[in-house]
Design a protein around this motif. Structure first.
Motif, PDB file in Angstrom:
ATOM      1  N   VAL A  80       0.955  -1.137   0.031  1.00  0.00           N
ATOM      2  CA  VAL A  80       0.031   0.186   0.079  1.00  0.00           C
ATOM      3  C   VAL A  80       0.610   0.847   0.549  1.00  0.00           C
ATOM      4  N   ILE A  81       1.168   2.356  -1.154  1.00  0.00           N
ATOM      5  CA  ILE A  81       1.731   3.106  -1.270  1.00  0.00           C
ATOM      6  C   ILE A  81       0.574   3.967  -1.077  1.00  0.00           C
ATOM      7  N   PRO A  82       1.898   5.258  -0.494  1.00  0.00           N
ATOM      8  CA  PRO A  82       0.630   6.716   0.130  1.00  0.00           C
ATOM      9  C   PRO A  82       0.827   7.543  -0.530  1.00  0.00           C
ATOM     10  N   SER A  83      -0.031   8.167  -1.310  1.00  0.00           N
ATOM     11  CA  SER A  83      -0.222   8.882  -2.365  1.00  0.00           C
ATOM     12  C   SER A  83      -0.732  10.411  -1.997  1.00  0.00           C
ATOM     13  N   LEU A  84      -0.517  11.431  -2.627  1.00  0.00           N
ATOM     14  CA  LEU A  84      -0.773  12.755  -2.231  1.00  0.00           C
ATOM     15  C   LEU A  84      -0.841  14.237  -3.680  1.00  0.00           C
ATOM     16  N   GLN A  85      -1.658  14.402  -3.974  1.00  0.00           N
ATOM     17  CA  GLN A  85      -2.031  14.780  -4.924  1.00  0.00           C
ATOM     18  C   GLN A  85      -2.664  16.569  -4.633  1.00  0.00           C
ATOM     19  N   TYR A  86      -2.211  17.345  -5.750  1.00  0.00           N
ATOM     20  CA  TYR A  86      -2.639  18.579  -5.695  1.00  0.00           C
ATOM     21  C   TYR A  86      -4.387  19.646  -7.194  1.00  0.00           C
ATOM     22  N   GLU A  87      -4.676  19.540  -6.379  1.00  0.00           N
ATOM     23  CA  GLU A  87      -5.376  20.123  -7.477  1.00  0.00           C
ATOM     24  C   GLU A  87      -5.223  21.773  -7.792  1.00  0.00           C
ATOM     25  N   VAL A  88      -4.842  22.668  -9.195  1.00  0.00           N
ATOM     26  CA  VAL A  88      -4.049  23.763  -8.843  1.00  0.00           C
ATOM     27  C   VAL A  88      -4.743  23.873 -10.150  1.00  0.00           C
ATOM     28  N   GLU A  89      -3.985  25.750  -9.890  1.00  0.00           N
ATOM     29  CA  GLU A  89      -3.461  26.368 -10.768  1.00  0.00           C
ATOM     30  C   GLU A  89      -3.077  27.278 -11.234  1.00  0.00           C
TER      31      GLU A  89
ATOM     32  N   LEU B 166       5.614   3.808  -7.997  1.00  0.00           N
ATOM     33  CA  LEU B 166       4.872   4.001  -9.330  1.00  0.00           C
ATOM     34  C   LEU B 166       5.476   5.212  -9.816  1.00  0.00           C
ATOM     35  N   PHE B 167       4.880   6.571  -9.586  1.00  0.00           N
ATOM     36  CA  PHE B 167       5.305   7.113 -10.339  1.00  0.00           C
ATOM     37  C   PHE B 167       4.341   7.858 -10.053  1.00  0.00           C
ATOM     38  N   ALA B 168       4.490   9.427 -10.560  1.00  0.00           N
ATOM     39  CA  ALA B 168       3.581  11.331 -10.777  1.00  0.00           C
ATOM     40  C   ALA B 168       3.100  11.073 -11.905  1.00  0.00           C
ATOM     41  N   TRP B 169       2.713  12.227 -11.442  1.00  0.00           N
ATOM     42  CA  TRP B 169       1.300  12.697 -12.886  1.00  0.00           C
ATOM     43  C   TRP B 169       0.532  13.967 -12.453  1.00  0.00           C
ATOM     44  N   ILE B 170       0.645  14.727 -13.567  1.00  0.00           N
ATOM     45  CA  ILE B 170       0.149  15.597 -14.630  1.00  0.00           C
ATOM     46  C   ILE B 170      -1.224  15.524 -14.864  1.00  0.00           C
ATOM     47  N   ILE B 171      -2.735  15.797 -14.759  1.00  0.00           N
ATOM     48  CA  ILE B 171      -3.962  15.124 -14.987  1.00  0.00           C
ATOM     49  C   ILE B 171      -4.548  16.977 -15.684  1.00  0.00           C
ATOM     50  N   PRO B 172      -5.120  16.453 -16.558  1.00  0.00           N
ATOM     51  CA  PRO B 172      -5.592  17.977 -17.299  1.00  0.00           C
ATOM     52  C   PRO B 172      -6.753  17.680 -16.900  1.00  0.00           C
ATOM     53  N   LEU B 173      -7.196  19.099 -16.138  1.00  0.00           N
ATOM     54  CA  LEU B 173      -8.930  19.382 -15.862  1.00  0.00           C
ATOM     55  C   LEU B 173      -9.677  20.538 -17.102  1.00  0.00           C
ATOM     56  N   GLY B 174      -9.098  20.749 -17.858  1.00  0.00           N
ATOM     57  CA  GLY B 174      -9.774  22.092 -18.291  1.00  0.00           C
ATOM     58  C   GLY B 174      -9.353  23.158 -17.860  1.00  0.00           C
ATOM     59  N   ASP B 175      -9.202  24.531 -18.609  1.00  0.00           N
ATOM     60  CA  ASP B 175      -9.108  25.780 -17.709  1.00  0.00           C
ATOM     61  C   ASP B 175      -8.068  26.229 -17.221  1.00  0.00           C
ATOM     62  N   ASN B 176      -7.490  25.249 -18.124  1.00  0.00           N
ATOM     63  CA  ASN B 176      -5.420  26.210 -16.754  1.00  0.00           C
ATOM     64  C   ASN B 176      -5.588  25.080 -15.842  1.00  0.00           C
ATOM     65  N   MET B 177      -6.472  24.324 -15.162  1.00  0.00           N
ATOM     66  CA  MET B 177      -6.622  23.585 -14.103  1.00  0.00           C
ATOM     67  C   MET B 177      -6.312  22.134 -14.416  1.00  0.00           C
ATOM     68  N   ALA B 178      -5.535  21.419 -13.414  1.00  0.00           N
ATOM     69  CA  ALA B 178      -4.734  20.391 -13.176  1.00  0.00           C
ATOM     70  C   ALA B 178      -5.139  19.671 -12.045  1.00  0.00           C
ATOM     71  N   ARG B 179      -4.563  17.971 -11.874  1.00  0.00           N
ATOM     72  CA  ARG B 179      -4.336  17.286 -10.863  1.00  0.00           C
ATOM     73  C   ARG B 179      -2.384  16.859 -11.303  1.00  0.00           C
ATOM     74  N   ILE B 180      -1.966  17.525  -9.828  1.00  0.00           N
ATOM     75  CA  ILE B 180      -0.559  17.200  -9.818  1.00  0.00           C
ATOM     76  C   ILE B 180      -0.780  16.351  -8.481  1.00  0.00           C
ATOM     77  N   GLY B 181       0.061  14.942  -8.562  1.00  0.00           N
ATOM     78  CA  GLY B 181       0.263  14.136  -7.722  1.00  0.00           C
ATOM     79  C   GLY B 181       1.246  12.767  -7.939  1.00  0.00           C
TER      80      GLY B 181
ATOM     81  N   LEU C  75       1.317  29.318  -8.987  1.00  0.00           N
ATOM     82  CA  LEU C  75       0.342  28.329  -8.482  1.00  0.00           C
ATOM     83  C   LEU C  75       0.040  28.828  -7.801  1.00  0.00           C
ATOM     84  N   LYS C  76      -1.477  28.167  -7.411  1.00  0.00           N
ATOM     85  CA  LYS C  76      -2.728  27.943  -6.823  1.00  0.00           C
ATOM     86  C   LYS C  76      -3.347  26.738  -6.278  1.00  0.00           C
ATOM     87  N   ILE C  77      -2.745  26.483  -5.405  1.00  0.00           N
ATOM     88  CA  ILE C  77      -3.490  25.233  -4.608  1.00  0.00           C
ATOM     89  C   ILE C  77      -4.896  24.980  -4.609  1.00  0.00           C
ATOM     90  N   LYS C  78      -6.565  23.977  -4.607  1.00  0.00           N
ATOM     91  CA  LYS C  78      -7.270  24.778  -4.888  1.00  0.00           C
ATOM     92  C   LYS C  78      -7.574  23.532  -3.730  1.00  0.00           C
TER      93      LYS C  78
END
Length: 403
Positions: free
Chosen positions: A172-181, A203-218, A246-249
């Motif tokens: 079980v691997i701890p994870s953390l992500q920010y929803e950011v602008e 595992l790996f790191a990720w950047i997931i686009p949400l649209g409108d210059n928003m993303a999940r980075i984790g 960067l704005k962390i939502k």
């Protein structure tokens, strides 16, 4: 006395109830959920195949929980180079997991099934040929319920399943992500994956686009996900230059299971008890994603309850999913065994062997064994130039096969 008690009102528990009702089950069902709000806290990156989403029967609500759709992925290696896999149409949705869970919840309560929120199941025992379920109700204190059957859908927290003798999830691997602008140069049609020790151990790191210059980075990391995420955003040469103002939502923490499903998914203590979802380890070892596997497991579990052939759930699960899980587990263990230098060599092998083209042609993000087999058959000769990697490949294969 309740006929079925479901512990956990996340996707696994809710989906199982919907599958039971779909098949005409008319016994009394009750769900217990320890949190005040369904779908909170969120523990998921939210990337789900469109094919997998179809099995949840939520098409009419998709505009509420789907934030974006993507058709490709870019996989970055420690040398900064990347593989690019892109289909000619969307293959995955980026969902708001909280709203997704709520959509399932509303379907369940619309059918008259009670969901007791802020009710934490703290113990399960057997008395007089029935399950005795001890619940800590936030407003009423401790309450005891009797039930004919129990379904444990408790998520990553598998303490109850361990108490009932199912064992624990091994990795079980701890994870953390920010929803950011504020991320520049985002391709809103492509998910970015970063592998290597500076990003993640396990595992790996990720950047997931949400649209409108928003993303999940984790990322997920076995040692210190916060430290790794701060480096990823603030210092990594591939990422930090793209982040300005960067704005962390929101901040989302959780854990990822990559050790594969538990061998036992069903036990009988005079009465049947079942595991499903993360508590059963039903996630993809390659990515830790579990929504698609939950959908399949819920179908098999509901069929076994309706037919009263309770052992068929475990048997059919392994018959239908065992080969896929074994191949993904082999790949995960192999990747975990590699150094950053060896990962760079793997990049060269994948690039020269046509991995990108094979992935696009097969077009399967959930059941990756098809891609792994095809690439392995076509390009095995490329591993011969890297004897150390080849040795690790065979070592992991033997261990996966016999251990």
């Amino acid at each position: 006395m309740t006929d079925i008690s479901v512990v956990g009102a996340g996707p696994a528990g809710l989906k199982t109830v919907l599958e039971l009702l779909k098949r005409g089950y008319d016994g009394e069902i009750i769900l217990f959920e320890e949190h005040k709000e369904i779908g909170r806290p969120v523990h998921c990156s939210g990337v789900v195949s469109l094919k997998g989403l179809k099995s949840f029967y939520l098409k009419e609500m998709s505009n509420k929980y789907i934030q974006n759709c993507v058709s490709g992925a870019k996989i970055f290696f420690p040398n900064g180079k990347s593989l690019f896999v892109k289909a000619d149409k969307n293959v995955a949705a980026i969902i708001d997991r909280g709203l997704f869970d709520l959509s399932l919840y509303y379907k369940v309560i619309d059918k008259g099934i009670p969901v007791r929120k802020e009710n934490k199941v703290v113990d399960i025992g057997i008395k007089n040929n029935k399950f005795r379920i001890l619940v800590r109700d936030r407003s009423k204190g401790s309450i005891s319920y009797e039930s004919e059957k129990v379904i444990l859908a408790t998520g990553v927290n598998d303490i109850l399943s361990q108490k009932m003798g199912f064992g624990k999830n091994e990795k079980v691997i701890p994870s953390l992500q920010y929803e950011v602008e504020g991320v520049k140069d985002l391709d809103e049609d492509v998910v970015e994956i970063y592998i290597g020790s500076r990003y993640s151990r396990g595992l790996f790191a990720w950047i997931i686009p949400l649209g409108d210059n928003m993303a999940r980075i984790g990322l997920a990391d076995l040692v210190n996900p916060l430290e790794r995420l701060r480096y990823f955003i603030g210092k990594d040469p591939l990422v930090s230059s793209r982040i300005t103002n960067l704005k962390i939502k929101s901040v989302l923490g959780g854990a990822v299971i990559t050790s594969g499903p538990k061998k036992e998914l069903y036990k009988t203590f005079e009465r049947p008890i079942f595991l499903i979802g993360d508590s059963a380890g039903q996630t993809k070892p390659t990515t830790g994603g579990g929504i698609v596997l939950i959908g399949k497991a819920a179908e098999l579990l509901s069929e076994s309850i309706i037919s009263e052939k309770y052992g068929s759930y475990q048997k059919k699960w392994w018959q239908e999913m065992g080969n896929e899980i074994s191949i993904q587990l082999f790949l995960r263990k192999f990747l975990d065994s590699l150094s950053d230098k060896e990962l760079v060599d793997i990049f060269d092998i994948l690039k020269r062997g046509g991995f990108e083209e094979i992935s696009v042609k097969i077009g399967e993000m959930d059941f990756q064994s098809k891609i792994i087999k095809k690439f392995g058959i076509k390009s095995f000769y490329l591993f011969l130039k890297h004897p150390r990697i080849l040795s690790k490949l065979f070592t992991v294969f033997i261990k996966t096969l016999f251990i």
